[in-house]
Design an enzyme around this catalytic site. Structure first.
Site, PDB file in Angstrom:
ATOM      1  N   ALA A 165       2.712  -7.650   5.155  1.00  0.00           N
ATOM      2  CA  ALA A 165       2.080  -6.333   5.310  1.00  0.00           C
ATOM      3  C   ALA A 165       1.401  -6.211   6.667  1.00  0.00           C
ATOM      4  CB  ALA A 165       1.048  -6.121   4.205  1.00  0.00           C
ATOM      5  N   TYR A 199      -1.141  -3.321  18.941  1.00  0.00           N
ATOM      6  CA  TYR A 199      -0.364  -3.971  17.870  1.00  0.00           C
ATOM      7  C   TYR A 199      -0.350  -5.484  18.067  1.00  0.00           C
ATOM      8  CZ  TYR A 199       3.756  -5.959  15.572  1.00  0.00           C
ATOM      9  OH  TYR A 199       4.598  -6.773  14.853  1.00  0.00           O
ATOM     10  N   SER A 200       0.089  -5.930  19.260  1.00  0.00           N
ATOM     11  CA  SER A 200       0.237  -7.383  19.433  1.00  0.00           C
ATOM     12  C   SER A 200      -1.121  -8.075  19.437  1.00  0.00           C
ATOM     13  CB  SER A 200       1.046  -7.708  20.686  1.00  0.00           C
ATOM     14  OG  SER A 200       0.507  -7.096  21.826  1.00  0.00           O
ATOM     15  N   LYS A 259      11.869   3.100  15.077  1.00  0.00           N
ATOM     16  CA  LYS A 259      12.133   1.963  15.961  1.00  0.00           C
ATOM     17  C   LYS A 259      13.464   2.199  16.669  1.00  0.00           C
ATOM     18  CE  LYS A 259       8.517  -0.316  14.270  1.00  0.00           C
ATOM     19  NZ  LYS A 259       8.410  -1.339  13.285  1.00  0.00           N
ATOM     20  N   LYS A 302       0.822  -1.219   0.000  1.00  0.00           N
ATOM     21  CA  LYS A 302       0.000   0.000   0.000  1.00  0.00           C
ATOM     22  C   LYS A 302       0.858   1.272   0.000  1.00  0.00           C
ATOM     23  CE  LYS A 302      -3.631   2.051   2.932  1.00  0.00           C
ATOM     24  NZ  LYS A 302      -4.400   1.865   4.179  1.00  0.00           N
ATOM     25  N   THR A 328       4.819 -12.130  15.010  1.00  0.00           N
ATOM     26  CA  THR A 328       5.753 -11.591  16.008  1.00  0.00           C
ATOM     27  C   THR A 328       5.696 -12.386  17.311  1.00  0.00           C
ATOM     28  OG1 THR A 328       6.065  -9.673  17.441  1.00  0.00           O
ATOM     29  CG2 THR A 328       3.886  -9.942  16.546  1.00  0.00           C
ATOM     30  N   ASP A 329       6.778 -12.289  18.085  1.00  0.00           N
ATOM     31  CA  ASP A 329       6.776 -12.907  19.423  1.00  0.00           C
ATOM     32  C   ASP A 329       5.911 -12.112  20.402  1.00  0.00           C
ATOM     33  OD1 ASP A 329       8.416 -10.646  19.724  1.00  0.00           O
ATOM     34  OD2 ASP A 329      10.064 -11.720  20.692  1.00  0.00           O
ATOM     35  N   GLU A 330       5.515 -10.877  20.009  1.00  0.00           N
ATOM     36  CA  GLU A 330       4.789 -10.026  20.951  1.00  0.00           C
ATOM     37  C   GLU A 330       3.392 -10.573  21.270  1.00  0.00           C
ATOM     38  OE1 GLU A 330       5.308  -5.801  20.458  1.00  0.00           O
ATOM     39  OE2 GLU A 330       7.148  -6.086  19.332  1.00  0.00           O
ATOM     40  N   LYS A 370      -2.043  -8.541  15.834  1.00  0.00           N
ATOM     41  CA  LYS A 370      -1.261  -9.623  15.224  1.00  0.00           C
ATOM     42  C   LYS A 370      -1.744 -10.979  15.756  1.00  0.00           C
ATOM     43  CE  LYS A 370       1.839  -9.491  12.784  1.00  0.00           C
ATOM     44  NZ  LYS A 370       1.951  -9.465  11.296  1.00  0.00           N
ATOM     45  N   GLY A 400       1.771   0.283  29.261  1.00  0.00           N
ATOM     46  CA  GLY A 400       1.639  -1.163  29.059  1.00  0.00           C
ATOM     47  C   GLY A 400       2.894  -1.830  28.522  1.00  0.00           C
TER      48      GLY A 400
HETATM   49  P1  NAD Z   1       7.022  -2.161   8.315  1.00  0.00           P
HETATM   50  O1  NAD Z   1       6.073  -1.318   9.091  1.00  0.00           O
HETATM   51  O2  NAD Z   1       8.420  -1.691   8.122  1.00  0.00           O
HETATM   52  O3  NAD Z   1       6.441  -2.443   6.848  1.00  0.00           O
HETATM   53  C1  NAD Z   1       5.091  -2.771   6.634  1.00  0.00           C
HETATM   54  C2  NAD Z   1       4.827  -2.722   5.134  1.00  0.00           C
HETATM   55  O4  NAD Z   1       3.470  -3.116   4.924  1.00  0.00           O
HETATM   56  C3  NAD Z   1       5.006  -1.330   4.526  1.00  0.00           C
HETATM   57  O5  NAD Z   1       5.691  -1.416   3.304  1.00  0.00           O
HETATM   58  C4  NAD Z   1       3.581  -0.851   4.321  1.00  0.00           C
HETATM   59  O6  NAD Z   1       3.444   0.065   3.229  1.00  0.00           O
HETATM   60  C5  NAD Z   1       2.862  -2.154   4.036  1.00  0.00           C
HETATM   61  N1  NAD Z   1       1.425  -2.085   4.374  1.00  0.00           N
HETATM   62  C6  NAD Z   1       0.878  -1.596   5.512  1.00  0.00           C
HETATM   63  N2  NAD Z   1      -0.463  -1.685   5.440  1.00  0.00           N
HETATM   64  C7  NAD Z   1      -0.760  -2.272   4.256  1.00  0.00           C
HETATM   65  C8  NAD Z   1      -1.981  -2.650   3.622  1.00  0.00           C
HETATM   66  N3  NAD Z   1      -3.167  -2.429   4.198  1.00  0.00           N
HETATM   67  N4  NAD Z   1      -1.912  -3.237   2.411  1.00  0.00           N
HETATM   68  C9  NAD Z   1      -0.708  -3.462   1.802  1.00  0.00           C
HETATM   69  N5  NAD Z   1       0.468  -3.112   2.341  1.00  0.00           N
HETATM   70  C10 NAD Z   1       0.442  -2.527   3.577  1.00  0.00           C
HETATM   71  O7  NAD Z   1       6.991  -3.575   9.034  1.00  0.00           O
HETATM   72  P2  NAD Z   1       8.166  -4.634   9.232  1.00  0.00           P
HETATM   73  O8  NAD Z   1       8.946  -4.282  10.443  1.00  0.00           O
HETATM   74  O9  NAD Z   1       8.849  -4.843   7.938  1.00  0.00           O
HETATM   75  O10 NAD Z   1       7.320  -5.934   9.596  1.00  0.00           O
HETATM   76  C11 NAD Z   1       6.854  -6.815   8.577  1.00  0.00           C
HETATM   77  C12 NAD Z   1       6.072  -7.935   9.229  1.00  0.00           C
HETATM   78  O11 NAD Z   1       6.899  -8.627  10.168  1.00  0.00           O
HETATM   79  C13 NAD Z   1       4.856  -7.440  10.018  1.00  0.00           C
HETATM   80  O12 NAD Z   1       3.794  -8.335   9.807  1.00  0.00           O
HETATM   81  C14 NAD Z   1       5.325  -7.469  11.467  1.00  0.00           C
HETATM   82  O13 NAD Z   1       4.251  -7.687  12.347  1.00  0.00           O
HETATM   83  C15 NAD Z   1       6.276  -8.647  11.446  1.00  0.00           C
HETATM   84  N6  NAD Z   1       7.373  -8.624  12.423  1.00  0.00           N
HETATM   85  C16 NAD Z   1       8.165  -7.517  12.554  1.00  0.00           C
HETATM   86  C17 NAD Z   1       9.221  -7.535  13.454  1.00  0.00           C
HETATM   87  C18 NAD Z   1      10.164  -6.353  13.602  1.00  0.00           C
HETATM   88  O14 NAD Z   1      11.046  -6.370  14.470  1.00  0.00           O
HETATM   89  N7  NAD Z   1      10.075  -5.318  12.759  1.00  0.00           N
HETATM   90  C19 NAD Z   1       9.472  -8.674  14.233  1.00  0.00           C
HETATM   91  C20 NAD Z   1       8.627  -9.785  14.065  1.00  0.00           C
HETATM   92  C21 NAD Z   1       7.590  -9.749  13.150  1.00  0.00           C
HETATM   93  P1  TYD Z   2      10.730  -0.865  19.237  1.00  0.00           P
HETATM   94  O1  TYD Z   2      11.913  -0.748  18.333  1.00  0.00           O
HETATM   95  O2  TYD Z   2       9.615   0.122  19.100  1.00  0.00           O
HETATM   96  O3  TYD Z   2      10.211  -2.359  19.119  1.00  0.00           O
HETATM   97  P2  TYD Z   2       9.091  -3.159  20.001  1.00  0.00           P
HETATM   98  O4  TYD Z   2       8.304  -2.206  20.796  1.00  0.00           O
HETATM   99  O5  TYD Z   2       8.283  -3.829  18.935  1.00  0.00           O
HETATM  100  O6  TYD Z   2       9.867  -4.125  20.853  1.00  0.00           O
HETATM  101  O7  TYD Z   2      11.253  -0.760  20.716  1.00  0.00           O
HETATM  102  C1  TYD Z   2      12.239  -1.655  21.220  1.00  0.00           C
HETATM  103  C2  TYD Z   2      12.374  -1.363  22.698  1.00  0.00           C
HETATM  104  O8  TYD Z   2      12.955  -0.063  22.845  1.00  0.00           O
HETATM  105  C3  TYD Z   2      11.056  -1.340  23.435  1.00  0.00           C
HETATM  106  O9  TYD Z   2      11.244  -1.896  24.732  1.00  0.00           O
HETATM  107  C4  TYD Z   2      10.725   0.145  23.545  1.00  0.00           C
HETATM  108  C5  TYD Z   2      12.092   0.789  23.625  1.00  0.00           C
HETATM  109  N1  TYD Z   2      12.208   2.148  23.053  1.00  0.00           N
HETATM  110  C6  TYD Z   2      12.816   3.174  23.798  1.00  0.00           C
HETATM  111  O10 TYD Z   2      13.275   2.955  24.948  1.00  0.00           O
HETATM  112  N2  TYD Z   2      12.914   4.421  23.242  1.00  0.00           N
HETATM  113  C7  TYD Z   2      12.412   4.699  21.996  1.00  0.00           C
HETATM  114  O11 TYD Z   2      12.488   5.873  21.548  1.00  0.00           O
HETATM  115  C8  TYD Z   2      11.809   3.639  21.231  1.00  0.00           C
HETATM  116  C9  TYD Z   2      11.249   3.877  19.856  1.00  0.00           C
HETATM  117  C10 TYD Z   2      11.740   2.375  21.812  1.00  0.00           C
END
Ligand code: NAD
Ligand code: TYD
Length: 358
Positions: A80, A158-159, A197, A32, A132-134, A162, A293
């Site tokens: 996505a 979020y979690s 992040k 998207k 995700t593990d969350e 998911k 939380g």
């Molecule tokens: P991200 O937010 O970087 O990317 C998400 C992508 O999905 C973007 O390109 C966005 O444009 C697209 N998108 C969002 N809504 C959409 C929709 N309605 N239709 C089509 N495309 C859409 O996310 P990420 O960090 O790359 O995570 C990817 C997947 O992995 C997710 O499902 C997330 O839950 C999972 N995941 C992420 C992590 C992490 O540490 N980032 C860890 C475990 C699992």
């Molecule tokens: P994040 O990268 O948002 O991943 P997630 O919440 O999915 O684990 O955050 C990683 C950890 O870092 C989480 O415990 C929240 C913390 N955090 C900070 O302490 N400061 C920040 O500015 C951000 C974005 C995250």
């Protein structure tokens, strides 16, 4: 070909780049392009006929079904999602729409397409759901890591969204026989990680001379995995995962947030010393109000995927985080680009109202 959703995001784009780096099977990348989707991540594939990009929303089941019928992929890999916990606290609606309703629409379109396939194609087809593990909630300091049988207990919008999507995927296997696979991975880091992040935010803020915001006491623990290891795990599960199963993916690498930030500052002090060094980037560390939380600890038992599929992470945290800092130092234009526009508004909303904690 394979049909990838969310392939312009952080993990999705790494996956598509890795995939086409390793084989010639084409990818239909359906995204998207929300604030998190970035075509610059895929610049290396601009003239590559193996990569077909289509902009669209997974909630639009008709568009997805038409594309599936037209391109006849052998698998759907579903990345996505709305993925940032802090955003889910400020505005959960998008998470419900994309992560729950969007996954439902995608499953329905996939089921319709899959039911039209001949017996061999039907048996070979896979729907791989990236989660995700969350979903497992939070652990105490002495609790065993999450395994595939740990009860779901999501704590953020979020979690929870998911978790709902995981349950829908599970139900489509049990009810309709759709050949599904689910991966539940720990926190990823690496190239193209959006700088909202923790890890990319700290690198970007350090270099810009801005505060490095630590939520609460910084003792929250995450299990960090280098993104290409996650991509390798997904390829392995797609190839050999047992249908209907879930696989936990993690780096055996639990670290407190404060230690992650210290490690980043140490590498930055070496690779890009601050003006006036020996001053350290650690001086920019700032404690801010905690996330509501906030889950205290995540830890993954990745024994099942290791035993059954022979997957193991190739990177240690030391090697992965060093490569990551090098990547951000060499790609500051990418960071500057994503930091413009809507992102700037988000930073204002998330950080300006947090009172600095003592
Ligand atoms: P991200 O937010 O970087 O990317 C998400 C992508 O999905 C973007 O390109 C966005 O444009 C697209 N998108 C969002 N809504 C959409 C929709 N309605 N239709 C089509 N495309 C859409 O996310 P990420 O960090 O790359 O995570 C990817 C997947 O992995 C997710 O499902 C997330 O839950 C999972 N995941 C992420 C992590 C992490 O540490 N980032 C860890 C475990 C699992
Ligand atoms: P994040 O990268 O948002 O991943 P997630 O919440 O999915 O684990 O955050 C990683 C950890 O870092 C989480 O415990 C929240 C913390 N955090 C900070 O302490 N400061 C920040 O500015 C951000 C974005 C995250």
């Amino acid at each position: 070909m394979i049909f990838v959703t969310g392939g312009a995001g952080f993990i999705g784009s790494n996956f598509v780049l890795d995939w086409l780096g390793q084989c010639d099977e084409p990818v239909l990348n359906f995204d998207k392009l929300t604030y998190a989707g970035n075509m610059h991540n895929l610049a290396a594939l601009k003239d590559d006929a193996r990569h077909l990009f289509v902009r669209g929303d997974i909630c639009d089941g008709e568009q997805v079904l038409a594309l599936l019928r037209q391109h006849r992929p052998r698998a759907v890999l579903h990345f996505a999602a709305e993925s940032h916990v802090d955003r889910s606290i400020h505005a959960p609606g998008d998470f419900i729409n994309t992560n729950i309703n969007g996954t439902f629409s995608l499953l329905e379109a996939t089921r319709a397409y899959w039911s039209e396939l001949d017996a061999d194609a039907k048996a070979a087809f896979r729907f791989l759901h990236v989660s995700t593990d969350e979903v497992y909630g939070t652990l105490g300091p002495d609790d065993a890591p999450f395994s595939e049988t740990t009860a779901y207990a999501p704590n953020s919008p979020y979690s929870a969204s998911k978790a709902a999507s995981d349950h829908l995927v599970r139900s489509y296997h049990h009810t309709y026989g759709l050949p599904t696979l689910t991966t539940n991975c720990s926190n990823n880091y690496g190239p193209y990680h959006f700088p909202e992040k923790l890890i990319p935010l700290v690198i970007a803020n350090a270099l810009a001379g801005k505060p490095l915001p630590i939520y609460g006491d910084g003792q929250q623990v995450r299990d960090w995995l280098y993104v290409s290891d996650h991509c390798a795990a997904i390829r392995r599960v797609l190839d050999a995962g047992r249908l209907g199963e879930t696989y936990n993916v993690g780096g055996w690498n639990e670290m407190a947030n404060l230690d992650v930030v210290r490690a980043l500052c140490t590498i930055l002090d070496r690779l890009a010393p601050k003006a006036g060094a020996p001053v350290s980037y650690l001086e920019q560390l700032t404690y801010v109000a905690d996330r509501p939380g906030h889950d205290r600890r995540y830890a993954i038992d990745a024994g099942k995927i290791e035993r059954e599929l022979g997957w193991k992470p190739a990177e240690t945290f030391d090697s992965g985080i060093f490569k990551t800092v090098q990547w951000y130092l060499s790609n500051q234009a990418w960071v500057a680009d994503v930091q413009s526009g809507a992102y700037a508004n988000w930073v204002e909303q998330n950080y300006l109202n947090r009172e600095a904690a003592a």
